[in-house]
Each structure stands twice: as structure tokens, then as C-alpha cells.
Motif scaffolding. Structure first.
Motif, short mmCIF file in Angstrom:
data_model
loop_
_atom_site.label_atom_id
_atom_site.label_comp_id
_atom_site.label_asym_id
_atom_site.label_seq_id
_atom_site.Cartn_x
_atom_site.Cartn_y
_atom_site.Cartn_z
N TRP A 25 0.83 -1.21 0.00
CA TRP A 25 0.00 0.00 0.00
C TRP A 25 0.86 1.26 0.00
CZ3 TRP A 25 -1.40 3.64 4.09
CH2 TRP A 25 -2.45 4.49 3.74
N LEU A 26 2.00 1.22 0.68
CA LEU A 26 2.87 2.39 0.76
C LEU A 26 3.64 2.64 -0.54
CD1 LEU A 26 4.41 1.96 4.33
CD2 LEU A 26 2.73 3.67 3.62
N ARG A 27 3.80 1.60 -1.35
CA ARG A 27 4.63 1.72 -2.54
C ARG A 27 4.15 2.85 -3.44
NH1 ARG A 27 4.55 -3.34 -3.71
NH2 ARG A 27 6.28 -3.74 -2.27
N GLY A 28 5.03 3.82 -3.68
CA GLY A 28 4.71 4.95 -4.54
C GLY A 28 4.03 6.11 -3.84
N ARG A 29 3.57 5.89 -2.59
CA ARG A 29 2.82 6.93 -1.87
C ARG A 29 3.71 7.96 -1.20
NH1 ARG A 29 -2.51 5.88 -0.67
NH2 ARG A 29 -2.35 7.29 1.10
N LEU A 30 4.96 7.59 -0.89
CA LEU A 30 5.83 8.43 -0.08
C LEU A 30 6.78 9.25 -0.95
CD1 LEU A 30 6.85 5.71 2.55
CD2 LEU A 30 4.85 7.22 2.59
N SER A 31 7.22 10.40 -0.40
CA SER A 31 8.32 11.10 -1.05
C SER A 31 9.58 10.28 -0.87
CB SER A 31 8.51 12.49 -0.43
OG SER A 31 9.04 12.38 0.89
N VAL A 32 10.56 10.51 -1.72
CA VAL A 32 11.81 9.76 -1.64
C VAL A 32 12.44 9.93 -0.26
CG1 VAL A 32 14.16 9.60 -2.55
CG2 VAL A 32 12.22 9.88 -4.12
N GLU A 33 12.43 11.17 0.25
CA GLU A 33 13.09 11.46 1.53
C GLU A 33 12.38 10.76 2.69
OE1 GLU A 33 13.77 14.51 -1.50
OE2 GLU A 33 11.93 13.73 -0.58
N VAL A 34 11.05 10.81 2.70
CA VAL A 34 10.30 10.15 3.79
C VAL A 34 10.46 8.65 3.68
CG1 VAL A 34 7.98 9.69 4.67
CG2 VAL A 34 8.67 12.03 4.14
N HIS A 35 10.46 8.11 2.47
CA HIS A 35 10.66 6.68 2.28
C HIS A 35 12.01 6.24 2.85
CE1 HIS A 35 11.07 3.09 -0.76
NE2 HIS A 35 10.94 2.69 0.49
N ASP A 36 13.05 6.98 2.51
CA ASP A 36 14.39 6.64 3.01
C ASP A 36 14.45 6.70 4.53
OD1 ASP A 36 15.36 6.17 0.47
OD2 ASP A 36 16.31 8.13 0.27
N PRO B 257 4.85 5.76 7.98
CA PRO B 257 5.02 7.19 8.25
C PRO B 257 3.68 7.86 8.53
CG PRO B 257 6.23 6.52 6.27
CD PRO B 257 5.32 5.38 6.64
N THR B 258 3.69 8.88 9.37
CA THR B 258 2.46 9.63 9.63
C THR B 258 2.04 10.39 8.38
OG1 THR B 258 3.10 9.87 11.95
CG2 THR B 258 1.35 11.30 11.15
N SER B 259 2.99 11.07 7.76
CA SER B 259 2.72 11.83 6.53
C SER B 259 3.65 11.32 5.44
CB SER B 259 2.96 13.33 6.75
OG SER B 259 2.92 14.03 5.52
N ALA B 260 3.16 11.34 4.21
CA ALA B 260 3.97 10.90 3.07
C ALA B 260 5.05 11.90 2.71
CB ALA B 260 3.08 10.65 1.86
N VAL B 261 4.90 13.14 3.21
CA VAL B 261 5.83 14.22 2.86
C VAL B 261 6.13 15.04 4.11
CG1 VAL B 261 5.05 14.38 0.47
CG2 VAL B 261 3.90 15.75 2.23
N VAL B 262 7.21 15.82 4.05
CA VAL B 262 7.47 16.80 5.10
C VAL B 262 6.47 17.94 4.96
CG1 VAL B 262 9.92 16.20 5.28
CG2 VAL B 262 9.18 18.01 3.68
N PRO B 263 6.34 18.82 5.95
CA PRO B 263 5.35 19.89 5.87
C PRO B 263 5.47 20.72 4.59
CG PRO B 263 6.28 19.79 8.08
CD PRO B 263 7.06 18.82 7.25
N PRO B 264 4.41 20.77 3.79
CA PRO B 264 4.44 21.59 2.56
C PRO B 264 4.44 23.08 2.88
CG PRO B 264 2.69 19.92 2.50
CD PRO B 264 3.17 20.02 3.92
N LEU B 265 4.76 23.87 1.89
CA LEU B 265 4.67 25.32 2.02
C LEU B 265 3.21 25.73 2.18
CD1 LEU B 265 7.19 26.31 -0.78
CD2 LEU B 265 7.52 26.67 1.68
N ARG B 266 2.97 26.80 2.92
CA ARG B 266 1.62 27.34 3.00
C ARG B 266 1.17 27.77 1.61
NH1 ARG B 266 3.20 31.75 6.67
NH2 ARG B 266 1.14 32.65 6.20
N GLY B 267 -0.02 27.38 1.26
CA GLY B 267 -0.54 27.68 -0.07
C GLY B 267 -0.21 26.62 -1.11
N GLN B 268 0.69 25.73 -0.78
CA GLN B 268 1.05 24.67 -1.73
C GLN B 268 -0.08 23.66 -1.83
OE1 GLN B 268 4.84 22.90 -0.77
NE2 GLN B 268 4.73 21.36 -2.40
N THR B 269 -0.38 23.21 -3.03
CA THR B 269 -1.48 22.26 -3.24
C THR B 269 -1.03 20.93 -3.83
OG1 THR B 269 -1.97 23.21 -5.41
CG2 THR B 269 -3.18 24.10 -3.51
#
Length: 470
Positions: free
Chosen positions: A270-281, A381-393
Motif C-alpha cells: 500500500w505504501l509503494r509509490g505513496r511516499l516522497s523519496v526522503e520520507v521513504h528513506d 510514516p504519519t505523513s507521506a511528505v514533510v510539511p508543505p509550504l503554506r498555499g502549496q497544493t
């Protein structure tokens, strides 16, 4: 699950300084009279001033809180402990009614009438905290009506990330995460419908706990979705969350101990492809550390989990539209463009689609029950990515581009949907931004999860310090 790369280092969680904010340690200091409730509250106030630009607080009454703190100190001087929390300063998310404080839920819309009574009405969990001696000093900002995961709010202003104010604080318990991270009180109480405790805990580098559905009563709270709503604490450690859970759930945790090598499920497919490279590592490194300690890691298939997002969306939007039906019936005045489309979709959702979603939820919950009953916990991981920029979609994950909602909420919503308990534990930094491990356990095993979470925090947890605390 991928290659292992060199770990980014930061202070281990259980070093000497990590206990400076521990609730149990502060209670000991209060009992020994080496600190006072008034001093703890003053420190919270000073930090609120220092971090005011982050916009964590929706309402505060320092004068009333100071009077209460003085009462706590006077009682302690006479040998009266005034409850297990005896003077600990705690903030409350602004969807829980607190006596004497307004409830706006981050919106300008007319809220259901029972949430607007500030004279005597108070949520049950707030009353339990107060009875245990907590000094409730204020309410925290949030994503409007709890319908979102970014912490961005056109009415109250965005809650800003304490590690980088240009980035999102997560939602919907945005201010609660930031308040704890910046020392504005020792802990905060949030709500979690799809990840609203765990996401801001992750983004602010603190610990968040969502118990089994219904373990903490929600009577008196403003609902978003009664099917998925949970209450839960955000604090500096699993141990602190456990203490707050005992108070709010009105129960004593069983003295469970880890007597063998733990067995963890990993939903690798289920996680495969869902995470950013950095969070995956980072996740791979965390798993490698646990494997080196002898933990058994078992990859599990979750064929129904991909259905969770649509199922969750249908249920939450339909129920949110019903909760706010009076305001919507008057044209939805006061709801921002960030939440109005979801409420409008909920109004028009067919009854058959809602019932289909409830049936799908039951199937997903059964699948998770079958998996979780055979292991100590599931790790991801709790989130697939680190905190995005405000306004980032949009963000980049291994499979390509994804919406922020998919990348952030998608990691947590299945477990609110199913009603199983889950923890978010900070495990380090990626380019100076927090990343966390999510720990999910079988329904009703909150005690065991909290004990397992303390062990995991000792082994792979990290104590993270935002810039305003440096």
C-alpha cells in the motif's frame, strides 16, 4: 522496501534534557515545591508572546488562569493535590466548549446553538481535565470547522509551522501542535477525524495520540463526523499522552509490559509509490534500526485500504453537512471557500452512496482488525511528505505528483475511519523539518499501544526543537 541511506542525526528522545517538559516530572516538582503552577503558567505566557506570530492561540484568559494557578499552589501548600494534574497548564482546541470561553471553530458561520453557550456548557473531557487539576488557559486555532489538514484559515489567519513559518502546521488541530512544540502550555487537546491530532503532531515535531473510537467521550464537542471523530492529546511524549488519556477516558491503564521481541506489520504494498523519496528513506532507516534490535517486521497486504479515501470523504462530508445544516440552509454565510465546496458536496450526496460508504468502512475495519490482532502494531510514516509550504497544493511522491490532501491526510484517515488507536511519534528531521512514525494497533488495545509506543519512542524517537525554542 528500498535502499538504506545514512541517518540524519539529532538528539535522542530520552536524553537528559528530554524530560524538562514531562508532565510526570513537573508533577513531581510541584509536589516537591521546586516549581509552582503560577510559574508554569507564566512560562507558557512568555512563550505565547515569543511565538505569537505563529498564531497558535484563538482565545486566552491569562488573568483567570493565573487566579486558578494560585489556587492550585495554595491547595498544594496545604497538602491538597487537587487531582493528578494539579496545576499543569493545558490548552484546548477551539471546537470543545470551555466554560467562560467562546467557541468559534475557526469559522464565521453560525455554529450549532449548543456549541455557542459560553456560560455553563462544557465538553465532558474538558470537565474531566478541570476536575483533575489542569489549568486551562486558552483555546487553540484550527482549520475551519476541522474540515482540512493544512491549518490554513482565511478568517483567523494561518497557523504557521514552528520549524519554518513559511510551511503548513497541519490540521485540523494546528494550534495545538504548535502550542505544545513552542512551550505554550505543557500539552493540548485536539480532535482527530482523519488525522487531525497526528498530522499537526507530525508537522510540529511532538507526540499525538488518537485512541479507539469512543474511548474519550465527545459529549458537548462540536462534531465534524460522528462516525470518525475522536478526541486525543498532543504532548511531548507517549507517557504524557498516556496520562492525559487516563484522565479524559476516566480509566487506569493496565500495567502491560513488553515481554518479547515485538512483531510489527508493515503495509509495504500500500505504501509503494505513496511516499516522497526522503520520507521513504527515513522510514527505511527507522525500520532497519528496529530490525537491528531484533524486532520482527512482517509485510502485510491490505487490498481494501485503497478504498479508504473515497469512503472517508463520502462519510465525513455527508455528516459535516448535516451537523451544519442550519447554517447551510441560510446560504452558508460565514463558511470560507476552503470548506464550502466539501459541505455542498455533502449536501448533495445520495443516501445510497452514504450507505455504501458505511458498508465499505465496515469491510476496511474488518480487514485492519484481522491484520492488527496478529501483531503488536502496524508501522508507517504519519505523513507521506514533510510539511508543505503554506498555499502549496501539489507535492512530489515516488509515483509522481499528488495533492497535499492525498499525501498528508491519506496516511492517517484509514485509521480514523476504522476507529483503531494510533500514535504519531517524532523520529527526526529531513532538511530541518519534522518526520514521524505512525504506530497503529488493534481496536480496544489502547493500553498495549501506549506501552509499545513508549518502547518505540525510547528506541527510535527523537526530541525535536523548533526555532522559537532555540
Amino acid at each position: 522496501m528500498g535502499r538504506l541511506v545514512r541517518v540524519i542525526t539529532c538528539a535522542p528522545f530520552f536524553d537528559r534534557t528530554s524530560f524538562m517538559h514531562s508532565i510526570s516530572d513537573l508533577i513531581r516538582q510541584l509536589d516537591e515545591r521546586t516549581t509552582s503552577a503560577a510559574l508554569l503558567l507564566k512560562k507558557a505566557q512568555n512563550q505565547a508572546i515569543k511565538s505569537a506570530d505563529l498564531n497558535a492561540l484563538a482565545f486566552v484568559d491569562w488573568e483567570a488562569a493565573q487566579a486558578l494557578a494560585v489556587q492550585c499552589d495554595a491547595a498544594l501548600a496545604k497538602g491538597n493535590t487537587r487531582g493528578v494534574l494539579r496545576g499543569i497548564p493545558i490548552s484546548i482546541k477551539d471546537l470543545y466548549p470551555v466554560r467562560g470561553m467562546p467557541t468559534r471553530a475557526g469559522s464565521r458561520a453560525a455554529l450549532p446553538s449548543d456549541a455557542m453557550d459560553v456560560t455553563s456548557h462544557e465538553a465532558v473531557l474538558v470537565a474531566r481535565l478541570r476536575a483533575a487539576g489542569a489549568v486551562i488557559f486558552g483555546k487553540t486555532n484550527m482549520h475551519e470547522i476541522a474540515l482540512g489538514s493544512t491549518g490554513e484559515n482565511v478568517w483567523t489567519g494561518d497557523v504557521k509551522n514552528p520549524f519554518d513559518p513559511l510551511r503548513q502546521a497541519g490540521g485540523s488541530s494546528s494550534g495545538s501542535g504548535v502550542a505544545v512544540a513552542t512551550g505554550v502550555g505543557v500539552a493540548s487537546i485536539g480532535s482527530d477525524t482523519g488525522g487531525s491530532v497526528r498530522i499537526p503532531a507530525n508537522f510540529s515535531g511532538v507526540t499525538g495520540f488518537k485512541p479507539t473510537h469512543g474511548a474519550i467521550p465527545l459529549e458537548g464537542a462540536l462534531h465534524l463526523s460522528w462516525t470518525c471523530d475522536h478526541a486525543g492529546p498532543l504532548a511531548h511524549s507517549v507517557a504524557d499522552c498516556a496520562l492525559l488519556f487516563e484522565v479524559m477516558a476516566a480509566r487506569t491503564l493496565e500495567a502491560t509490559r513488553i515481554a518479547r521481541v515485538p512483531r510489527f506489520a508493515v503495509p509495504a504494498s500500500w505504501l509503494r509509490g505513496r511516499l516522497s523519496v526522503e520520507v521513504h528513506d527515513h522510514f527505511e532507516r527507522t525500520l532497519a534500526r528496529l530490525a537491528a534490535l531484533g524486532a520482527q517486521l512482517v509485510e502485510v497486504d491490505t487490498p481494501l485500504l485503497p478504498r479508504a479515501a473515497q469512503c472517508f470523504t463520502d462519510i465525513v462530508q455527508a455528516e459535516a453537512a448535516w451537523v451544519h445544516r442550519e447554517a447551510l440552509g441560510q446560504g452558508g454565510v460565514g463558511f470560507s471557500e476552503l470548506v464550502m465546496p466539501a459541505l455542498q458536496r455533502g449536501q448533495t450526496l445520495k443516501a445510497g452512496d452514504y450507505i455504501d460508504a458505511l458498508h465499505a468502512r465496515a469491510a476496511i475495519a474488518a480487514e485492519l482488525d484481522a491484520i492488527l490482532i496478529g501483531c503488536d502494531a502496524m508501522l508507517l510514516p504519519t505523513s507521506a511528505v514533510v510539511p508543505p509550504l503554506r498555499g502549496q497544493t501539489q507535492v512530489q511522491v515516488e509515483s509522481g505528483s499528488a495533492t497535499v490532501r492525498e499525501a498528508v491526510l491519506g496516511q492517517t484517515l484509514p485509521f480514523s475511519l476504522a476507529g483503531v488507536p494510533a500514535l504519531s511519534i517524532p523520529t527526526g528531521l529531513i532538511d530541518g523539518l519534522p518526520v514521524s512514525l505512525q504506530v497503529v494497533a488493534a481496536r480496544g488495545t489502547d493500553d498495549a499501544l501506549l506501552h509499545q509506543g513508549q518502547w518505540l519512542q525510547e528506541q527510535v524517537g527523537q526530541r525535536l526543537t523548533p526555532f522559537v525554542m532555540q
